[in-house]
Design a protein around this motif. Structure first.
Motif, mmCIF file in Angstrom:
data_model
loop_
_atom_site.group_PDB
_atom_site.id
_atom_site.type_symbol
_atom_site.label_atom_id
_atom_site.label_comp_id
_atom_site.label_asym_id
_atom_site.label_seq_id
_atom_site.Cartn_x
_atom_site.Cartn_y
_atom_site.Cartn_z
ATOM 1 N N MET A 163 -15.343 1.132 27.877
ATOM 2 C CA MET A 163 -15.731 0.504 26.605
ATOM 3 C C MET A 163 -15.234 1.334 25.435
ATOM 4 S SD MET A 163 -19.761 1.687 26.623
ATOM 5 C CE MET A 163 -20.064 1.528 24.859
ATOM 6 N N GLU A 164 -15.295 0.742 24.247
ATOM 7 C CA GLU A 164 -15.063 1.525 23.037
ATOM 8 C C GLU A 164 -16.398 2.085 22.573
ATOM 9 O OE1 GLU A 164 -13.099 -0.494 19.844
ATOM 10 O OE2 GLU A 164 -11.140 -0.431 20.818
ATOM 11 N N ASN A 165 -16.357 3.257 21.956
ATOM 12 C CA ASN A 165 -17.531 3.870 21.347
ATOM 13 C C ASN A 165 -18.288 2.884 20.453
ATOM 14 O OD1 ASN A 165 -19.285 5.922 20.347
ATOM 15 N ND2 ASN A 165 -17.938 6.199 18.596
ATOM 16 N N ASN A 166 -17.564 1.926 19.864
ATOM 17 C CA ASN A 166 -18.145 0.862 19.056
ATOM 18 C C ASN A 166 -19.471 0.313 19.587
ATOM 19 O OD1 ASN A 166 -17.149 -0.209 16.624
ATOM 20 N ND2 ASN A 166 -15.239 -0.784 17.623
ATOM 21 N N ALA A 167 -19.602 0.219 20.914
ATOM 22 C CA ALA A 167 -20.802 -0.399 21.484
ATOM 23 C C ALA A 167 -21.836 0.629 21.946
ATOM 24 C CB ALA A 167 -20.439 -1.328 22.638
ATOM 25 N N MET A 168 -21.646 1.903 21.619
ATOM 26 C CA MET A 168 -22.684 2.893 21.939
ATOM 27 C C MET A 168 -23.818 2.730 20.931
ATOM 28 S SD MET A 168 -22.611 4.851 24.472
ATOM 29 C CE MET A 168 -21.464 5.068 25.834
ATOM 30 N N PHE A 169 -25.043 2.658 21.405
ATOM 31 C CA PHE A 169 -26.151 2.331 20.515
ATOM 32 C C PHE A 169 -26.326 3.423 19.444
ATOM 33 C CE2 PHE A 169 -30.585 1.928 19.174
ATOM 34 C CZ PHE A 169 -30.561 0.606 18.758
ATOM 35 N N CYS A 170 -26.028 3.056 18.211
ATOM 36 C CA CYS A 170 -26.101 3.963 17.053
ATOM 37 C C CYS A 170 -25.318 5.253 17.341
ATOM 38 C CB CYS A 170 -27.539 4.262 16.666
ATOM 39 S SG CYS A 170 -28.472 2.766 16.279
ATOM 40 N N GLY A 171 -24.200 5.088 18.052
ATOM 41 C CA GLY A 171 -23.477 6.220 18.627
ATOM 42 C C GLY A 171 -22.870 7.204 17.635
ATOM 43 N N ASP A 172 -22.529 6.736 16.441
ATOM 44 C CA ASP A 172 -21.935 7.681 15.497
ATOM 45 C C ASP A 172 -22.979 8.350 14.600
ATOM 46 O OD1 ASP A 172 -19.329 7.633 16.431
ATOM 47 O OD2 ASP A 172 -18.919 5.750 15.392
ATOM 48 N N MET A 173 -24.226 7.996 14.826
ATOM 49 C CA MET A 173 -25.351 8.745 14.225
ATOM 50 C C MET A 173 -25.104 9.069 12.758
ATOM 51 S SD MET A 173 -25.911 11.168 17.591
ATOM 52 C CE MET A 173 -24.255 11.067 18.282
ATOM 53 N N ILE A 174 -24.674 8.022 12.021
ATOM 54 C CA ILE A 174 -24.275 8.213 10.622
ATOM 55 C C ILE A 174 -25.473 8.575 9.738
ATOM 56 C CG2 ILE A 174 -23.128 7.113 8.637
ATOM 57 C CD1 ILE A 174 -21.646 5.333 10.602
ATOM 58 N N ALA A 175 -26.692 8.237 10.208
ATOM 59 C CA ALA A 175 -27.890 8.592 9.446
ATOM 60 C C ALA A 175 -27.990 10.109 9.260
ATOM 61 C CB ALA A 175 -29.138 8.056 10.143
ATOM 62 N N GLY A 176 -27.192 10.837 10.030
ATOM 63 C CA GLY A 176 -27.169 12.291 9.848
ATOM 64 C C GLY A 176 -27.387 13.116 11.104
ATOM 65 N N TRP A 177 -27.632 12.458 12.240
ATOM 66 C CA TRP A 177 -27.891 13.208 13.477
ATOM 67 C C TRP A 177 -26.610 13.776 14.079
ATOM 68 C CZ3 TRP A 177 -33.110 12.639 14.264
ATOM 69 C CH2 TRP A 177 -33.728 11.422 13.910
ATOM 70 N N SER A 178 -25.463 13.195 13.729
ATOM 71 C CA SER A 178 -24.268 13.394 14.552
ATOM 72 C C SER A 178 -23.804 14.837 14.673
ATOM 73 C CB SER A 178 -23.099 12.566 14.005
ATOM 74 O OG SER A 178 -21.983 12.734 14.852
ATOM 75 N N PRO A 179 -23.708 15.340 15.904
ATOM 76 C CA PRO A 179 -23.088 16.644 16.125
ATOM 77 C C PRO A 179 -21.578 16.507 16.301
ATOM 78 C CG PRO A 179 -24.039 15.862 18.174
ATOM 79 C CD PRO A 179 -24.211 14.755 17.159
ATOM 80 N N LYS A 180 -21.087 15.265 16.105
ATOM 81 C CA LYS A 180 -19.651 15.022 16.287
ATOM 82 C C LYS A 180 -18.924 15.134 14.948
ATOM 83 C CE LYS A 180 -20.099 10.813 17.905
ATOM 84 N NZ LYS A 180 -19.642 9.494 18.384
ATOM 85 N N THR A 181 -17.659 15.484 15.025
ATOM 86 C CA THR A 181 -16.791 15.364 13.867
ATOM 87 C C THR A 181 -15.457 14.814 14.349
ATOM 88 O OG1 THR A 181 -15.877 16.487 11.929
ATOM 89 C CG2 THR A 181 -15.839 17.716 13.997
ATOM 90 N N MET A 182 -14.493 14.713 13.442
ATOM 91 C CA MET A 182 -13.158 14.260 13.828
ATOM 92 C C MET A 182 -12.187 15.407 13.592
ATOM 93 S SD MET A 182 -13.194 11.053 14.831
ATOM 94 C CE MET A 182 -11.618 10.277 14.443
ATOM 95 N N LYS A 183 -11.321 15.628 14.580
ATOM 96 C CA LYS A 183 -10.322 16.689 14.448
ATOM 97 C C LYS A 183 -8.932 16.119 14.686
ATOM 98 C CE LYS A 183 -12.837 20.732 14.560
ATOM 99 N NZ LYS A 183 -12.699 21.859 13.658
ATOM 100 N N GLU A 184 -7.956 16.837 14.140
ATOM 101 C CA GLU A 184 -6.555 16.473 14.362
ATOM 102 C C GLU A 184 -6.109 17.014 15.714
ATOM 103 O OE1 GLU A 184 -4.162 14.988 12.471
ATOM 104 O OE2 GLU A 184 -5.175 14.717 10.537
ATOM 105 N N PHE A 185 -5.348 16.207 16.430
ATOM 106 C CA PHE A 185 -4.822 16.646 17.730
ATOM 107 C C PHE A 185 -3.317 16.511 17.781
ATOM 108 C CE2 PHE A 185 -9.204 16.295 18.684
ATOM 109 C CZ PHE A 185 -9.419 17.212 19.684
#
Lengths: 347, 441
Positions: free
Chosen positions: B419-441
């Motif tokens: 699947m795409e991350n798109n369907a992970m329930f509140c997966g990008d945690m934009i409210a502020g929980w997210s321990p994820k970021t985006m990096k250049e590869f």
């Protein structure tokens, strides 16, 4: 043990400087020059070294690449490494060219290293791993160490890290990572704002990239003779969606014959776009794909001809890269049919 | 305005004789609970299933998440939704911490629904794997939308809010283990020490882009599509004034649980009086037409300026089209001299090579990235599925598909998924929980 092949120029092979830059491609067994430093750190045996003069590669690129690829045809290797090229422009471009060709032909990982001033960086950083190297050969050991540690990860099948962590130039690929610090978005955001408010340096996690602007096309001189095509990202398709275009994040497009209809009938066409309320478009598909209006204008002689097909895909969640690929595929068809202009409808 | 949230830490949730909270254990009389949920005649079939962190359990299609709460003084937990409309944000509310009520489709999913893995590799993709989830697994009589890709999911979502309040009632008259206090003095009546700090507003852009009503986030029970930005006290957000809707691709969603616990608000509170003067929330929205987007940006910039804000955090519940609202708002604030930081996710495509936001502006020079909606995720089969796994592939969830010539269907015969991350329930945690970021590869 895994096997590697290394590429260097005439200078690093000890053949000579500028006077021997026309040196034709050659392959030798074993490691030579910088490869000696590399081989001590690499979890692979450098079985061969390819040597080529920078001028020869620069002025006979196709030929040089062909010759080198022919040397490699019967060789087994798991990785291909070129350089480091430091600030040497021709050498950098040569490393980039040969790495690109080897990757395409043999599908093995290719690595090189250049200084940021080297024109080869801009030319090749999106095609391969170009590591950030020193200005001159004085930095050889450091540069080779960076390449070797990354190469070893690939050779051992380990996960590789981000551009800043591994030391290569960003390839224009952005992916999500979990921060080791575990710092949350809220913490990072508030911290960044406090820094910004106090005039302290801060680092955006999304530097705004250079914009890819499309120049405005020249106007059509005589509309009465022009052939017009219509196109949409609004997902209008025949009801059975024959091309199975996705409702979001589309990778497919379709074209549908409208030469014999005056408008798109409800029940025959519909929208499969998932990003808006479909009720109005399903009731009258022409509100998105205005076949009715175009046919009327055609009869009134407002323009010369309507292209026999309309083109459709879905825009919601569709990436800019996929959109560009689909456009390139569609353009071929439009050019074949001598279309002069396109009306694109969005939603 | 002073809000006290009295927390009761949940150690376990079990079924038993009597619905009660005792010593960290929430016991639910399942029969009574089902009868309560079925009081809504639109709920035609319902089961309650408990999912715990670490279990090899997959939950899909998840429509809503709510933290169980109750107000000891009898006011509704969600004013204008679960009861009479009264001002939220002050007084006392009691919360069952460490758990959530999930609204799950027994069969059918929709575009904005998501997936939660409680254990294994998939658990890291959503915050909700860390909570004990009390799942309402229900079917409804909403025939008009059963096979629609866009669903309002009204009955299941409303059941989640009501059931959260029902469970919250177990701690109505009890003493909480800890009390969190959120208090802001009126904006122009603050102490000199606070006033001399840089003043900051939080600009929230909840999802409101569906022009048909019933799909969008609501404020005090009001559909936010028909709304212009207003100034709100952050306590109102933490205290049930907003509920989540049913439209946005799920990883970009703010569930009601997110509103109730909004980490960016809590972080601003933490710095209030120390390094910033937290003025409050400018509650904006997300729009369809460019004129609407511009109108909201004007409202926000004017309010921030008139309030005397030096800085603002802007955060959007969405990606794609809403990026236009997000970037416009950031630029409008910078134009009136308010320094901004944005918090949102990105859409760089499965290969990571696409433009990260739909619109870009060099004025947005301080952005926090919380994930990539289109990252592909492949997960092995789960021992147990709550809901219906096929929903991911069949029902047009934003991150699932029934057919792909290269990848195959999202749901495979052995129960493994792609699947795409798109369907992970509140997966990008934009409210502020997210321990994820985006990096250049």
């Amino acid at each position: 043990m895994k096997k590697a092949i290394h590429y260097i120029n005439q200078f690093f092979a000890g053949i000579g400087g500028e006077d021997t830059a026309d040196y034709k491609p050659e392959i030798r067994e074993g490691a030579i020059g910088p490869a000696l430093a590399l081989s001590s750190m690499l979890n692979a045996e450098i079985t061969h070294t390819v040597i080529c003069g920078d001028n020869y590669m620069g002025s006979n690129t196709d030929e040089a690449i062909k010759e080198i690829l022919s040397f490699l045809e019967d060789k087994e290797f798991d990785i291909f490494i070129a350089g480091p090229a430091f600030q040497a422009g021709r050498y950098g471009v040569a490393c980039g060219n040969i790495c690109k060709a080897v990757k395409e032909r043999f599908n093995v990982p290719v690595l090189t290293s250049m200084n940021e001033e080297n024109p080869g960086v801009e030319m090749f950083k999106k095609d391969m791993y170009v590591f950030k190297g020193g200005k001159s050969a004085a930095k050889l050991k450091d540069d080779v160490k960076v390449i070797a540690s990354f190469a070893n990860k690939i050779l051992n099948g380990e996960k590789t890290g981000s551009a800043d962590k591994e030391g290569f130039f960003p390839r224009g690929i952005r992916a999500q990572v979990w921060l080791e610090s575990g710092k949350t978005g809220a913490e990072r955001g508030v911290e960044m704002l406090i820094k910004k408010l106090n005039g302290l340096p801060f680092e955006s996690e999304l530097p705004i990239p250079k914009q890819d602007r499309v120049p405005v096309a020249t106007p059509i001189a005589d509309l009465s003779k022009a052939k017009i095509a219509i196109m949409t990202t609004g997902g209008i398709v025949p009801v059975n969606n024959p091309d199975r275009i996705q409702s979001a994040s589309a990778t497919r497009w379709g074209r549908y014959d409208i030469s014999n209809v005056d408008k798109l009938e409800s029940g025959v066409y519909k929208t499969i776009h998932a990003g808006f309320d479909p009720a109005a478009a399903d009731a009258d598909p022409n509100v998105i794909m205005p076949v009715d209006a175009m046919k009327t204008y055609l009869k009134e002689g407002k323009f010369g001809a309507l292209h026999d097909y309309f083109y459709s895909t879905v825009g919601t969640g569709t990436t800019q890269a996929e959109a560009m690929r689909m456009a390139k595929e569609i353009i071929i068809k439009l050019e074949e049919d001598k279309v002069d202009a396109v009306i694109m409808t969005s939603t | 305005m002073k809000l006290e949230i009295g927390n009761f830490l949940i150690k376990d949730v079990i079924f038993g004789e009597k619905t009660m909270f005792n010593n960290g254990i929430l016991t639910i009389n399942k029969e009574e609970a089902i009868a309560f949920i079925k009081e809504d005649e639109h709920i035609t079939d319902v089961d309650i299933v408990i999912a715990k962190p670490g279990e090899n359990t997959r939950i899909v299609p998840v429509k809503e998440a709510v933290e169980p709460r109750i107000r000891p003084d009898g006011r509704a937990v969600f004013p204008g939704v679960t009861g009479d409309i009264e001002m939220a944000g002050s007084g006392r509310v009691h919360a069952l911490k460490g758990c959530s009520v999930l609204g799950v489709g027994m069969h059918y999913g929709s575009f904005g629904d998501g997936l939660i893995d409680m254990g294994g590799e998939g658990a890291k993709y959503t915050l909700f794997s860390q909570l004990i989830n009390i799942c309402i697994v229900a079917d409804t009589d909403e025939e008009f939308e059963r096979f629609e890709q866009q669903k309002k999911n009204t009955a299941i979502r409303m059941a989640s809010h009501k059931f959260a309040e029902y469970l919250g009632a177990t701690v109505k008259d009890k003493e909480p283990e800890e009390v969190e206090v959120f208090e802001l003095d009126p904006v122009i009546k603050r102490t000199e020490e606070v006033n001399k700090l840089p003043s900051v507003v939080l600009v929230m852009q909840p999802q409101s882009q569906m022009e048909a009503l019933g799909y969008n986030d609501e404020v005090y029970g009001w559909d936010m599509n028909k709304y212009v930005p207003s100034f709100m006290n952050p306590n109102e957000v933490l205290d049930g004034a907003l509920i989540s809707g049913s439209f946005m691709p799920c990883s970009s969603k703010w569930s009601t649980y997110d509103f109730q616990n909004f980490p960016t608000i809590k972080e601003l509170y933490k710095e209030h009086g120390k390094s910033i003067n937290f003025l409050g929330v400018i509650m904006s929205n997300l729009n369809v037409a460019l004129e609407q987007k511009k109108r909201s940006a004007i409202f926000v910039a004017q309010m921030a300026k008139s309030l005397g804000a030096d800085g603002a955090i802007v955060t959007e519940e969405g990606y794609g089209n809403p990026d236009a609202d997000y970037i416009l708002c950031l630029a409008a604030l910078e134009d009136v001299g308010v320094k901004t930081v944005g918090i949102s996710n990105e859409c760089t495509g499965r290969d990571g090579a696409s433009q990260p936001l739909v619109t870009l502006d060099v004025k947005a020079n301080a952005l926090v990235s919380t994930g990539n909606v289109s990252q592909l995720i492949e997960l092995s089969p789960a021992d147990k599925v709550i809901g219906e796994l096929q929903a991911l592939a069949r029902d047009g969830l934003s991150g699932g598909w029934s057919y792909d010539e290269i990848l195959g269907p999202s749901v495979r015969e052995d129960g493994s998924i792609i699947m795409e991350n798109n369907a992970m329930f509140c997966g990008d945690m934009i409210a502020g929980w997210s321990p994820k970021t985006m990096k250049e590869f």
